[in-house]
Every structure is written in C-alpha cells, then in structure tokens.
Design a protein around this motif. Structure first.
Motif, PDB file in Angstrom:
ATOM      1  N   ASP A 154     -41.335  37.650  10.737  1.00  0.00           N
ATOM      2  CA  ASP A 154     -40.859  38.787  10.631  1.00  0.00           C
ATOM      3  C   ASP A 154     -40.683  39.445  11.727  1.00  0.00           C
ATOM      4  O   ASP A 154     -41.625  39.094  12.716  1.00  0.00           O
ATOM      5  CB  ASP A 154     -42.171  40.523   9.773  1.00  0.00           C
ATOM      6  N   VAL A 155     -39.559  39.927  11.908  1.00  0.00           N
ATOM      7  CA  VAL A 155     -39.321  40.016  13.411  1.00  0.00           C
ATOM      8  C   VAL A 155     -39.508  42.098  13.739  1.00  0.00           C
ATOM      9  O   VAL A 155     -39.497  42.482  14.920  1.00  0.00           O
ATOM     10  CB  VAL A 155     -37.803  40.145  13.536  1.00  0.00           C
ATOM     11  N   GLY A 156     -39.791  42.369  12.536  1.00  0.00           N
ATOM     12  CA  GLY A 156     -39.356  43.788  12.762  1.00  0.00           C
ATOM     13  C   GLY A 156     -40.988  44.839  13.357  1.00  0.00           C
ATOM     14  O   GLY A 156     -41.859  43.724  14.054  1.00  0.00           O
ATOM     15  N   PRO A 157     -41.007  45.918  12.783  1.00  0.00           N
ATOM     16  CA  PRO A 157     -42.726  45.839  13.801  1.00  0.00           C
ATOM     17  C   PRO A 157     -43.670  45.755  12.916  1.00  0.00           C
ATOM     18  O   PRO A 157     -43.704  44.848  11.999  1.00  0.00           O
ATOM     19  CB  PRO A 157     -42.516  48.015  13.495  1.00  0.00           C
ATOM     20  N   PRO A 158     -44.974  46.289  13.731  1.00  0.00           N
ATOM     21  CA  PRO A 158     -46.224  45.744  13.078  1.00  0.00           C
ATOM     22  C   PRO A 158     -46.521  46.497  12.177  1.00  0.00           C
ATOM     23  O   PRO A 158     -46.660  47.052  11.039  1.00  0.00           O
ATOM     24  CB  PRO A 158     -47.172  46.573  13.947  1.00  0.00           C
ATOM     25  N   ALA A 159     -46.657  44.738  11.358  1.00  0.00           N
ATOM     26  CA  ALA A 159     -47.069  45.235   9.709  1.00  0.00           C
ATOM     27  C   ALA A 159     -47.992  44.321   9.176  1.00  0.00           C
ATOM     28  O   ALA A 159     -48.981  43.710   9.565  1.00  0.00           O
ATOM     29  CB  ALA A 159     -46.318  44.700   8.789  1.00  0.00           C
ATOM     30  N   PRO A 160     -49.369  44.836   8.047  1.00  0.00           N
ATOM     31  CA  PRO A 160     -50.468  44.143   7.816  1.00  0.00           C
ATOM     32  C   PRO A 160     -50.002  43.214   7.367  1.00  0.00           C
ATOM     33  O   PRO A 160     -51.057  41.836   7.427  1.00  0.00           O
ATOM     34  CB  PRO A 160     -50.650  45.059   6.601  1.00  0.00           C
ATOM     35  N   TRP A 161     -48.768  42.534   7.187  1.00  0.00           N
ATOM     36  CA  TRP A 161     -48.772  40.974   6.357  1.00  0.00           C
ATOM     37  C   TRP A 161     -48.718  39.975   7.535  1.00  0.00           C
ATOM     38  O   TRP A 161     -48.281  38.660   7.684  1.00  0.00           O
ATOM     39  CB  TRP A 161     -47.322  40.858   5.761  1.00  0.00           C
ATOM     40  N   GLN A 162     -48.559  40.743   8.940  1.00  0.00           N
ATOM     41  CA  GLN A 162     -48.435  39.855   9.862  1.00  0.00           C
ATOM     42  C   GLN A 162     -49.056  38.997  10.454  1.00  0.00           C
ATOM     43  O   GLN A 162     -50.371  39.794  10.383  1.00  0.00           O
ATOM     44  CB  GLN A 162     -47.235  40.548  11.005  1.00  0.00           C
ATOM     45  N   ARG A 163     -49.839  37.617  10.883  1.00  0.00           N
ATOM     46  CA  ARG A 163     -49.826  37.236  11.710  1.00  0.00           C
ATOM     47  C   ARG A 163     -50.345  37.313  13.292  1.00  0.00           C
ATOM     48  O   ARG A 163     -49.574  37.881  13.463  1.00  0.00           O
ATOM     49  CB  ARG A 163     -50.351  36.027  11.280  1.00  0.00           C
ATOM     50  N   PRO A 164     -51.049  36.881  14.125  1.00  0.00           N
ATOM     51  CA  PRO A 164     -51.309  37.439  15.374  1.00  0.00           C
ATOM     52  C   PRO A 164     -50.184  36.314  16.455  1.00  0.00           C
ATOM     53  O   PRO A 164     -49.666  37.204  16.973  1.00  0.00           O
ATOM     54  CB  PRO A 164     -52.678  37.092  16.168  1.00  0.00           C
ATOM     55  N   GLU A 165     -50.113  35.346  15.851  1.00  0.00           N
ATOM     56  CA  GLU A 165     -49.408  34.487  16.334  1.00  0.00           C
ATOM     57  C   GLU A 165     -47.587  34.730  15.993  1.00  0.00           C
ATOM     58  O   GLU A 165     -47.774  35.078  15.018  1.00  0.00           O
ATOM     59  CB  GLU A 165     -49.345  33.095  15.542  1.00  0.00           C
ATOM     60  N   ARG A 166     -47.211  33.844  16.867  1.00  0.00           N
ATOM     61  CA  ARG A 166     -45.963  34.538  17.131  1.00  0.00           C
ATOM     62  C   ARG A 166     -44.688  32.817  16.957  1.00  0.00           C
ATOM     63  O   ARG A 166     -45.243  32.069  18.451  1.00  0.00           O
ATOM     64  CB  ARG A 166     -44.790  34.895  17.877  1.00  0.00           C
ATOM     65  N   ASN A 167     -43.488  33.138  17.299  1.00  0.00           N
ATOM     66  CA  ASN A 167     -42.564  32.193  17.344  1.00  0.00           C
ATOM     67  C   ASN A 167     -42.021  31.947  18.437  1.00  0.00           C
ATOM     68  O   ASN A 167     -41.685  33.633  18.639  1.00  0.00           O
ATOM     69  CB  ASN A 167     -41.031  31.982  16.428  1.00  0.00           C
ATOM     70  N   PRO A 168     -42.286  30.849  19.067  1.00  0.00           N
ATOM     71  CA  PRO A 168     -42.779  30.680  20.292  1.00  0.00           C
ATOM     72  C   PRO A 168     -41.146  30.409  21.205  1.00  0.00           C
ATOM     73  O   PRO A 168     -40.735  31.132  22.367  1.00  0.00           O
ATOM     74  CB  PRO A 168     -42.410  29.890  21.520  1.00  0.00           C
ATOM     75  N   ASP A 169     -39.790  30.645  20.224  1.00  0.00           N
ATOM     76  CA  ASP A 169     -38.032  30.054  20.841  1.00  0.00           C
ATOM     77  C   ASP A 169     -37.885  31.819  19.895  1.00  0.00           C
ATOM     78  O   ASP A 169     -36.929  32.356  21.248  1.00  0.00           O
ATOM     79  CB  ASP A 169     -37.971  29.428  19.927  1.00  0.00           C
ATOM     80  N   TRP A 170     -38.398  32.582  19.418  1.00  0.00           N
ATOM     81  CA  TRP A 170     -37.701  34.104  19.492  1.00  0.00           C
ATOM     82  C   TRP A 170     -38.300  35.076  18.924  1.00  0.00           C
ATOM     83  O   TRP A 170     -37.749  36.042  18.975  1.00  0.00           O
ATOM     84  CB  TRP A 170     -36.735  33.248  18.067  1.00  0.00           C
ATOM     85  N   GLY A 171     -39.495  34.046  19.196  1.00  0.00           N
ATOM     86  CA  GLY A 171     -40.520  35.953  18.838  1.00  0.00           C
ATOM     87  C   GLY A 171     -41.302  36.630  17.824  1.00  0.00           C
ATOM     88  O   GLY A 171     -42.056  38.127  18.118  1.00  0.00           O
ATOM     89  N   GLY A 172     -40.020  35.828  16.917  1.00  0.00           N
ATOM     90  CA  GLY A 172     -41.065  37.049  15.507  1.00  0.00           C
ATOM     91  C   GLY A 172     -42.528  36.298  14.804  1.00  0.00           C
ATOM     92  O   GLY A 172     -43.286  35.701  15.437  1.00  0.00           O
ATOM     93  N   ALA A 173     -43.315  37.567  14.333  1.00  0.00           N
ATOM     94  CA  ALA A 173     -44.387  36.757  13.957  1.00  0.00           C
ATOM     95  C   ALA A 173     -44.024  36.420  12.542  1.00  0.00           C
ATOM     96  O   ALA A 173     -43.692  36.619  11.423  1.00  0.00           O
ATOM     97  CB  ALA A 173     -45.218  38.371  13.828  1.00  0.00           C
ATOM     98  N   PHE A 174     -45.351  35.319  13.230  1.00  0.00           N
ATOM     99  CA  PHE A 174     -46.120  34.229  11.285  1.00  0.00           C
ATOM    100  C   PHE A 174     -45.894  35.526  10.783  1.00  0.00           C
ATOM    101  O   PHE A 174     -47.093  36.668  10.823  1.00  0.00           O
ATOM    102  CB  PHE A 174     -46.135  33.581  11.793  1.00  0.00           C
ATOM    103  N   VAL A 175     -46.054  35.263   9.349  1.00  0.00           N
ATOM    104  CA  VAL A 175     -46.521  35.955   8.567  1.00  0.00           C
ATOM    105  C   VAL A 175     -47.472  35.952   7.534  1.00  0.00           C
ATOM    106  O   VAL A 175     -47.315  34.068   7.126  1.00  0.00           O
ATOM    107  CB  VAL A 175     -44.995  36.965   7.709  1.00  0.00           C
ATOM    108  N   HIS A 176     -48.511  35.960   6.699  1.00  0.00           N
ATOM    109  CA  HIS A 176     -49.209  36.056   5.615  1.00  0.00           C
ATOM    110  C   HIS A 176     -47.987  35.515   4.184  1.00  0.00           C
ATOM    111  O   HIS A 176     -47.695  36.467   3.680  1.00  0.00           O
ATOM    112  CB  HIS A 176     -50.374  36.171   5.371  1.00  0.00           C
ATOM    113  N   VAL A 177     -47.173  35.010   3.355  1.00  0.00           N
ATOM    114  CA  VAL A 177     -46.414  34.836   3.221  1.00  0.00           C
ATOM    115  C   VAL A 177     -46.574  35.103   1.599  1.00  0.00           C
ATOM    116  O   VAL A 177     -45.770  35.525   0.610  1.00  0.00           O
ATOM    117  CB  VAL A 177     -45.906  33.300   2.781  1.00  0.00           C
ATOM    118  N   GLY A 178     -47.707  35.326   1.090  1.00  0.00           N
ATOM    119  CA  GLY A 178     -48.496  35.797  -0.373  1.00  0.00           C
ATOM    120  C   GLY A 178     -48.731  37.217  -0.500  1.00  0.00           C
ATOM    121  O   GLY A 178     -48.743  38.190  -1.486  1.00  0.00           O
ATOM    122  N   ASP A 179     -48.605  37.665   0.779  1.00  0.00           N
ATOM    123  CA  ASP A 179     -49.396  39.208   0.619  1.00  0.00           C
ATOM    124  C   ASP A 179     -48.075  40.237   0.241  1.00  0.00           C
ATOM    125  O   ASP A 179     -46.687  39.417   0.497  1.00  0.00           O
ATOM    126  CB  ASP A 179     -48.982  39.653   2.329  1.00  0.00           C
TER     127      ASP A 179
END
Length: 229
Positions: free
Chosen positions: A53-78
């Motif tokens: 997710d490249v959007g603003p902070p959201a409850p489904w986002q994990r703390p970790e981010r893609n090191p190349d593009w900066g997007g936040a990894f998510v909990h896919v089943g949220d």
C-alpha cells in the motif's frame, strides 16, 4: 499489433494503440482516453497492487516497507484492505479498463501465512469487479490454484534485470536455471504467458526476447520505471 506493453507514464495514446494489451496506471487514464484505445482494439489492463500500500497510514499496513519502492506491506486478509482493493478494481473497470494487472503477489518467502488470503482476494476481484482479463505478475507460490482464477501470468525479470537506477544485466546462470524450471512448469497450465525484462542495450534486449520465446512467452523490454512505449 505488438503483443503487450507496460507503461507507467501518461498519454502517448498513438504509441499505445500499436499493442494488443497495455498495462497502465489506473489513475493516469480516464474514460475518454480508454475509449480511444478500445476503438483501436487495445485491451487495457489497470495496475493493482495486492500486498503493498503506497497510500497514507492505514490499519491494515505492516511496519515493514518495500525497500525499492517504499510501499507498506499489508495484512492481505484484513477486511479493510480487501474492500479497498476490490473498490479500486471496480473503479478501474467502471472507468473503462477491460482488465486488471495484479502485482505484488510474491509472498511465499516473506508472509507465507497470507497466501490463502491472497488467493481469496484474487477470487473476490474476479467475482466483484468482473474484469474481462486478469494478468498476474509472478505469484508462483499461488499455483496451481491461481491458474484457475487468472487468464495470464507475467514472469517479470525473467532473463534481464535492473541492478540499480543506471545498470542493467542478465541474471547469473544459477538464477536463469531456476527461472527456466519455473517457466517449464508454467507451460503446464492453460494460461497466456508473458515476460517483462529490463535492458538498456540492443544486445541485452535481443537476448531477453530470444530467451522468452524459447519458453513460450511473449516479451516486452523496458527500463526500471517502465517509461518506454
């Protein structure tokens, strides 16, 4: 027509009209532009990220981010993430895209517990957005089930890759052997197969096209930020 193009800029309708399928950023093209491409027989696929997710902070986002593009990894089943992605898919189809390009499917090494959720999300996109065509980027850890849900698979960086912002190179032999094994497996499924490679010389470009053809893939070669048409 040329088989496929991946272009993450905007405009260039005259250049894009030369392709059978074009993968585009959904926010960069409106209904009128998509209608022009459709009138030329072009199948437009809107980009959709399923696990970042490249959007603003959201409850489904994990703390970790893609090191190349900066997007936040998510909990896919949220449920919030599922609804967000499905809404994006429906909006793209409503705008005039004929299909969708499903990206960020490689979770088998990072969050394998999310693979069932990822399959469920693809199924929800198919059922609720009703695209004419779904193209998955890699997602090999989702096979064989994914083959029942999508129409084609893209093997991104099959033969050649970007090393950094200014350097491109073929994969080492050991990686090429692994990729070849996966490509042979893909031939077992009733799917359209494509390769997307990265190169900056005619020699490396020719190598990528030739190797993709050997494994039954239609190929497109571009730069790191997919700015070519």
């Amino acid at each position: 027509m040329k088989p496929i193009c991946f272009y993450y800029g905007d405009g260039r309708l005259d250049r894009l009209a030369a392709y059978d399928k074009v993968v585009l950023q959904a926010d960069f093209y409106g209904a009128e532009q998509l209608a022009v491409l459709k009138s030329h027989g072009v199948h437009t696929l809107g980009y959709l990220s399923l696990s970042e997710d490249v959007g603003p902070p959201a409850p489904w986002q994990r703390p970790e981010r893609n090191p190349d593009w900066g997007g936040a990894f998510v909990h896919v089943g949220d449920p919030g993430w599922v609804g967000h992605v499905v809404d994006q898919a429906k909006a793209a189809i409503a705008t005039g895209f004929t299909g969708l390009f499903l990206d960020t499917l490689n979770l088998e090494q990072t969050y394998p517990e999310d693979l069932p959720h990822l399959l469920a999300l693809i199924a929800a996109i198919r059922e609720e957005a009703r695209p004419d065509y779904l193209l998955a980027n890699r997602g090999f850890g989702l096979l064989p089930r994914m083959a029942e849900l999508v129409d084609g698979v893209l093997f991104e960086s099959f033969s050649a890759r970007w090393v950094d912002e200014h350097t491109y190179a073929p994969w080492p032999d050991d990686v090429l052997e692994v990729h070849a094994t996966v490509a042979e497996r893909l031939l077992e499924y009733d799917l359209d197969l494509y390769a997307l490679d990265y190169a900056d010389t005619a020699e490396l470009t020719e190598y990528a096209y030739r190797r993709a053809n050997e494994y039954g893939m239609l190929c497109f070669v571009s730069d790191r930020i997919l700015s070519r048409t």
